[in-house]
Scaffold this motif. Structure first.
Motif, short mmCIF file in Angstrom:
data_model
loop_
_atom_site.label_atom_id
_atom_site.label_comp_id
_atom_site.label_asym_id
_atom_site.label_seq_id
_atom_site.Cartn_x
_atom_site.Cartn_y
_atom_site.Cartn_z
N CYS A 175 -13.08 -5.27 12.17
CA CYS A 175 -12.99 -4.97 10.74
C CYS A 175 -14.50 -4.83 10.27
O CYS A 175 -14.55 -4.08 9.53
CB CYS A 175 -12.31 -6.52 10.14
N THR A 221 -5.17 0.83 8.08
CA THR A 221 -4.60 -0.43 7.31
C THR A 221 -3.68 -1.04 7.78
O THR A 221 -3.47 -2.46 7.52
CB THR A 221 -4.60 0.60 5.76
N THR A 222 -2.48 -0.28 8.12
CA THR A 222 -1.39 -0.97 8.55
C THR A 222 -1.39 -1.87 9.66
O THR A 222 -1.04 -3.30 9.63
CB THR A 222 -0.25 -0.04 9.09
N GLN A 230 -7.95 0.24 -0.39
CA GLN A 230 -6.99 -0.64 0.35
C GLN A 230 -7.39 -0.94 1.55
O GLN A 230 -7.18 -2.22 2.16
CB GLN A 230 -5.78 0.26 0.24
N LEU A 231 -8.06 -0.16 2.41
CA LEU A 231 -8.46 -0.58 3.65
C LEU A 231 -9.42 -1.72 3.61
O LEU A 231 -9.24 -2.65 4.33
CB LEU A 231 -8.95 0.47 4.62
N LYS A 286 -7.36 4.95 -1.04
CA LYS A 286 -6.84 4.48 0.14
C LYS A 286 -8.10 3.80 0.83
O LYS A 286 -7.79 2.77 1.63
CB LYS A 286 -6.67 5.91 1.16
N GLN A 287 -9.21 4.05 0.67
CA GLN A 287 -10.27 3.43 1.28
C GLN A 287 -10.38 1.92 0.74
O GLN A 287 -10.78 0.92 1.53
CB GLN A 287 -11.74 4.14 1.24
N TYR A 313 -3.44 -5.00 8.37
CA TYR A 313 -2.47 -5.67 7.60
C TYR A 313 -1.62 -6.64 8.72
O TYR A 313 -1.32 -7.81 8.25
CB TYR A 313 -1.59 -4.67 6.69
N GLU A 350 -4.60 5.21 6.94
CA GLU A 350 -3.28 4.66 7.03
C GLU A 350 -2.98 3.71 8.06
O GLU A 350 -2.39 2.77 8.05
CB GLU A 350 -2.08 5.80 6.70
N PHE A 382 0.75 -1.04 0.04
CA PHE A 382 -0.14 0.06 0.04
C PHE A 382 0.99 1.17 -0.15
O PHE A 382 2.07 1.10 0.35
CB PHE A 382 -1.02 -0.01 1.25
#
Length: 763
Positions: free
Chosen positions: A229, A201-202, A276-277, A273-274, A205, A198, A127
């Motif tokens: 989640c 997401t991190t 990716q999340l 970004k959304q 992950y 961010e 990402f």
């Protein structure tokens, strides 16, 4: 002690650390030694006394990439012991043995290693914002954890460093032991996920890396990451709706926003970004859904609706994940019903076809699962999937799945005519007979007798049940198609043998049973191919699979249309065999319906009518079934009993009396109870005849001598009220009680049960 306070405490006190060596082993997949050791840390007070102590088990990996078949093991072992202070010199011989083992260990391929470890797909596309200049070190995890207590930038940086460690499976065991690190990550995610996409997401992950291995699912569940989640996904979907509403409220559709480059880039950046999340969160949930109990919890939190809502996106990688998740869920009835409640099929239809091969393949597989539902098949036709699926028949990668979906759609009679508006039939036919689809001459033959000839020839040559099933479906259609089969009756009848494959025989029997053609000499066919003994033997319960026995009954019903065939069957003793089968299969609606249809055909002919009426209990069975809850069975029974009543006076009276009792059951019950209360004579005479000569049964209902009909007593007894009771009168009467099976003899009722009509094996 957190953050700066922790560091201050260490500065004011002495710090003592002891390292104790442990066991040695080889790395399971790499050319490396694994050294287990223990670190004991102690904080000393001003007077030298121990204030705080901690002990931690660690491991160090010593990679020996230069090791090969020609390496001097003794020299390498000495070098390893000299450079690694964690290994005591006394273990030199043990190091040599381990290096010798590594030198001679068979090299495994990457594919074999993945199969051995049973690793799931875990390599998501990196990402934006994940890149860092420094290299993460497993020995500095505590330092990274301290960053999680600082500002937002530091939190993101610390979480990113831990993520880089987590992406290496070798570090997961070490991180698992660090409860402080995992607890801090879970806490920060729970408290700050709305503050930074961010950061959320991190951290998700990191836990996704753990979820890629089944043995770590308990850890992810312990920190309630799955529930977090679900909340994140729901929140982001609502945010997306707000963005769309905001664009619409300002009149900024996507096409107009493109003219405002700056605004459009900002919108696109937020969307990337959304997504990716959403992707990493959904991937984590998909991994956890291995456990059906966890999957059920997700279903209760509306996971299906969230996934379907995400189908509007354009990100192909995200769509592959979402459709894969839906496909996994679709194998359970409750999830399939959830998909039916929302516009799942409509949203999937836009993906068929698409240029992304994996997305198209998984979409078709999901549609195949959904096509088992009649309502969803109807949706597929409504949204125009029929021509789209037909267009995929020429694609070798997707032809098989598309054909399976088309087969399910073709099962419904209401959709069969719609295939005429596509080139599905010519393509399938040409595929089956291995001819070029470019040949226009052959295309014309597919709709003529020659086309059927080619199909029949290939089916009989290969003894292919699926190809014969297709031929059987063609034989169901009335009109010219049935007459095209007259020339193949002998070929089909020759296949009816105990020596042939049972599945193939079922399709041949079904095809013959569909040929209700008046001009066909069935007597000649039965004699020529000696079919009567075969049919009689297969009527015995347990003599064959139920599907084959049912086709035999249907075949008997078809040939019984012929007077001479009916007489031949009567002489063979086939009627008692059918009665015995009815006793054995009385719980199966389709068996009962087809057997009653055989009786209906046979009572038309004098020879079989006498046998059925005089020598069997078939009329009593038919009277029992006259009030069956299955409409098809009732209809055939009524028609058969009308014929019996016309030709036999004694049975005619019994049938008339039973119909009278049925239509007047509420009135009879009321009068009987009144007679019992008042002590008056019973309503029936000693001989069982009614003492109401002013009422009789006609085809229009129960009619008194005056000709008037009471709407209360003589309404349709099978009409259902909203409360599930039959409307036999003003208050209705309930027929839902009683035994759970059809009576073997005499009169009786049974509870209502749904009748499933199989178009592939019955009229």
């Amino acid at each position: 002690v957190k953050g700066k306070d922790h560091r201050t405490a260490l500065q004011n006190n002495a710090f003592e650390q002891k390292v104790k060596g442990g066991s040695l082993d080889v790395h399971p997949t790499e050319k490396a030694l694994v050294v287990q050791y223990e670190v004991e840390a102690t904080i000393l007070g001003e007077m030298g006394d121990e204030m705080l102590g901690d002990r931690k088990e660690c491991q160090k990996i010593i990679r020996v990439k230069s090791l090969n078949a020609n390496t001097d093991i003794s020299s390498l072992a000495r070098k390893v012991v000299e450079e690694c202070k964690l290994i005591h010199p006394s273990k030199l011989s043990e190091v040599e043995q381990l290096l010798f083992y590594l030198q001679n260990r068979r090299k495994t391929s990457g594919k074999e290693r993945r199969e051995k470890r049973v690793v799931k797909p875990r390599d998501l596309t990196p990402f934006e914002g994940m890149e860092i200049d420094e290299e993460a070190n497993i020995n500095k995890v505590d330092e990274y954890v301290e960053l999680l207590y600082e500002g937002m930038e530091e939190k993101i940086h610390g979480a990113t460093l831990i993520l880089h460690l987590s992406r290496n499976p070798d570090n997961l065991e070490e991180l698992l032991k660090n409860e402080t690190a995992l607890g801090a990550l879970a806490r920060v995610l729970r408290e700050d996920w709305k503050q930074s996409v961010e950061l959320a997401t991190t951290i998700i992950y990191v836990f996704f890396c753990f979820s890629s291995f089944s043995q770590f699912h308990g850890l992810v569940t312990h920190y309630k990451i799955g529930a977090l989640c679900m909340n994140v996904i729901e929140h982001e979907l609502k945010r997306y709706d707000l963005w769309q509403d905001e664009l619409c409220s300002h009149g900024l559709t996507v096409s107009i926003v493109k003219d405002h480059e700056k605004a459009f880039k900002k919108y696109q950046g937020l969307l990337v970004k959304q997504e990716q999340l959403l992707r990493v969160a959904l991937y984590l949930l998909l991994n956890l859904a291995e456990d059906t109990r966890t999957e059920l919890k997700m279903r209760n939190k509306n996971i299906v609706h969230m996934l379907v809502k995400t189908l509007d996106r354009e990100n192909e990688e995200l769509l592959v994940l979402v459709v894969s998740f839906l496909k996994k869920l679709s194998i359970f009835l409750e999830n399939k019903n959830d998909m039916a409640e929302v516009d799942t099929v409509e949203r999937l239809s836009r993906l068929v076809p698409c240029e992304h091969e994996d997305l198209l393949n998984i979409t078709l597989r999901l549609l195949l699962n959904l096509s088992f539902d009649t309502g969803l098949r109807n949706k597929m036709v409504q949204v125009g999937l029929l021509p789209k699926l037909t267009s995929l028949l020429g694609d070798e990668n997707h032809k098989q799945i598309a054909m399976c979906i088309l087969y399910h759609i073709s099962v419904d009679d209401r959709f069969k005519s719609m295939f005429a508006y596509t080139d599905c039939i010519p393509q399938v036919t040409l595929h089956l007979i291995h001819l070029s689809e470019k040949s226009t001459e052959i295309c014309g033959l597919c709709f003529s007798g020659n086309g059927l000839k080619m199909l029949m020839k290939r089916a009989l040559k290969l003894k292919d049940p699926l190809l014969m099933k297709m031929i059987r479906n063609i034989s169901q259609h009335d009109g010219p198609p049935k007459h095209l089969f007259i020339g193949y009756v002998g070929d089909l009848a020759a296949q009816i043998s105990p020596d042939e494959d049972e599945e193939f025989v079922i399709e041949c029997l079904g095809t013959l049973a569909n040929l209700t053609i008046p001009d066909l000499d069935w007597e000649l066919v039965l004699k020529e191919y000696n079919l009567v003994p075969y049919l009689k033997d297969r009527l015995k319960p347990g003599s064959a699979e139920d599907d084959l026995i049912l086709e035999v009954v249907i075949m008997i019903g078809t040939v019984s249309m012929d007077d001479s065939c009916a007489a031949m069957l009567a002489k063979s003793g086939i009627i008692p065999a059918i009665i015995e089968l009815l006793n054995a299969q009385q719980e199966d609606d389709e068996f009962v319906c087809q057997i009653v249809y055989v009786f209906y055909q046979m009572v038309f002919h004098q020879a079989t009518r006498e046998v059925i009426i005089k020598d069997t209990q078939a009329p009593a069975y038919l009277i029992d079934l006259m009030h069956d809850k299955n409409a098809e069975i009732r209809k055939v029974c009524d028609n058969t009993l009308d014929i019996i009543a016309e030709y036999d006076e004694e049975w005619g009276k019994k049938i008339q009396s039973e119909k009278f009792r049925w239509h007047n059951s509420q009135w009879l019950e009321m009068v009987e109870s009144r007679q019992m209360e008042e002590g008056e004579p019973f309503i029936y005479g000693d001989d069982g005849e009614m003492e109401r000569p002013d009422l009789f049964y006609s085809t229009d209902g129960i009619t008194p001598a005056s000709g008037a009909v009471s709407p209360d007593f003589f309404s349709d007894p099978y009409a259902q009220n909203g409360d599930g009771k039959h409307s036999g009168g003003a208050d209705g009467f309930d027929l839902t009680s009683g035994t759970s099976s059809r009576p073997a003899t005499g009169f009786g009722f049974r509870p209502d049960e749904q009748f499933y009509y199989d178009y592939t094996s019955s009229r």
